[in-house]
Design an enzyme around this catalytic site. Structure first.
Site, PDB file in Angstrom:
ATOM      1  N   SER A  83       0.839  -1.194   0.000  1.00  0.00           N
ATOM      2  CA  SER A  83       0.000   0.000   0.000  1.00  0.00           C
ATOM      3  C   SER A  83       0.885   1.258   0.000  1.00  0.00           C
ATOM      4  O   SER A  83       1.680   1.452  -0.906  1.00  0.00           O
ATOM      5  CB  SER A  83      -0.952  -0.043   1.197  1.00  0.00           C
ATOM      6  OG  SER A  83      -1.975   0.907   1.076  1.00  0.00           O
ATOM      7  N   ASP A 141      -9.728  -5.485  -3.850  1.00  0.00           N
ATOM      8  CA  ASP A 141      -9.118  -4.530  -2.927  1.00  0.00           C
ATOM      9  C   ASP A 141     -10.142  -3.476  -2.533  1.00  0.00           C
ATOM     10  O   ASP A 141     -10.787  -2.866  -3.383  1.00  0.00           O
ATOM     11  CB  ASP A 141      -7.908  -3.866  -3.586  1.00  0.00           C
ATOM     12  CG  ASP A 141      -6.998  -3.192  -2.586  1.00  0.00           C
ATOM     13  OD1 ASP A 141      -7.488  -2.333  -1.824  1.00  0.00           O
ATOM     14  OD2 ASP A 141      -5.809  -3.510  -2.563  1.00  0.00           O
ATOM     15  N   HIS A 200      -7.459  -6.033   0.298  1.00  0.00           N
ATOM     16  CA  HIS A 200      -6.294  -5.202   0.596  1.00  0.00           C
ATOM     17  C   HIS A 200      -5.382  -5.880   1.617  1.00  0.00           C
ATOM     18  O   HIS A 200      -4.153  -5.791   1.526  1.00  0.00           O
ATOM     19  CB  HIS A 200      -6.761  -3.845   1.126  1.00  0.00           C
ATOM     20  CG  HIS A 200      -5.692  -2.794   1.113  1.00  0.00           C
ATOM     21  ND1 HIS A 200      -5.186  -2.266  -0.051  1.00  0.00           N
ATOM     22  CD2 HIS A 200      -5.027  -2.171   2.126  1.00  0.00           C
ATOM     23  CE1 HIS A 200      -4.264  -1.352   0.237  1.00  0.00           C
ATOM     24  NE2 HIS A 200      -4.140  -1.290   1.552  1.00  0.00           N
TER      25      HIS A 200
END
Length: 265
Positions: A103, A210, A240
């Site tokens: 991320s 995600d 995610h």
């Protein structure tokens, strides 16, 4: 998204950086977590890398691993400077560095490479938020974790809670985090501009479900990395933070293949 397999909830209040080194080895894998996250999410990948003979180091960014007030008082400049300084010290000891970021950690890894690419031989970008998409399910899950209301039978919530490194805070403290999310958007903007600077092999892992990263991210990678040796892996049944059993197997296999390809280059 079909959820297969169960996860065990671990405490997300005790995220700490870790390093495990092999003697007389030239390569180290440096793991950088995302916003609100911590090093524990890299335990499995770091174990794989270590077993293959690489030293490993998972960083804990400023403001993470502690209170909500600590997080509010941090910022993207401190995160970037911390990663740059960490890499500067690592480069004194190792001749080859592979960056792995999840991320926001993927954004920081790309930016760190752009500023000083010396000794960086590859990048693994997991769930890179070049295009942010906030799903309602992800927002609700984040709120539940922030309130400490976690369903131990829900693998998606458990995976997110395990990655989360900030202690439960007050509503006012959560509101004070707003500038940090603005920081994230600036990092996204800057990373988009710097993608074309990448000249080393890049493994991109994107999850189809995600909750925070749009599938449009892959279009940006393809558009701006035409001259880069890149491989894009899409995991069809993961989010995610959560990986189902099959996708986790694919992720580990692709990670191992990427490390091996760099070792044999």
């Amino acid at each position: 998204m079909k959820v297969k397999g169960r996860l065990t909830l671990i405490s997300y209040k005790r995220h700490e950086p870790f390093i495990k080194e092999h003697e007389d080895r030239e390569t180290i894998i440096v793991f950088t977590h995302g916003i609100l996250e911590g090093p524990k999410q890299f335990i499995e990948l770091s174990q794989l890398a270590y077993k293959r003979g690489h030293s490993v180091s998972a960083l804990l960014l400023p403001g993470h691993g502690g209170s909500g007030v600590d997080f509010a008082s941090s910022n993207s400049r401190k995160w970037m400077e911390y990663l740059e300084e960490s890499l500067s010290q690592i480069k004194k000891q190792y001749n080859s560095i592979i960056l792995v970021g999840h991320s926001m950690g993927a954004l920081l890894s790309v930016l760190a490479y752009s500023k000083d690419s010396r000794k960086i031989d590859g990048i693994v970008a997991l769930a890179t938020p070049l295009n942010i998409r906030l799903k309602v399910s992800g927002m609700i899950r984040s709120i539940k974790i922030g309130m400490g209301s976690i369903n131990n039978e829900n693998a998606l919530e458990v995976a997110a809670a395990n990655a989360f490194s900030i202690e439960k805070s007050s509503i006012l403290t959560y509101l004070s985090w707003a500038p940090r999310y603005i920081d994230l958007f600036y990092l996204v903007k800057d990373t988009r501009k710097k993608l074309s600077n990448i000249k080393v092999p890049l493994l991109i892992v994107h999850t189809k479900h995600d909750e925070f990263v749009s599938n449009k991210t892959l279009k940006l990678f393809n558009k701006r990395l035409n001259n880069t040796h890149k491989k894009i892996v899409t995991l069809n049944n993961s989010g995610h933070f959560y990986y189902d059993d099959n996708d986790l197997h694919v992720l580990k296999k692709e990670f191992e293949l990427f490390l091996d390809s760099l070792s044999n280059a």
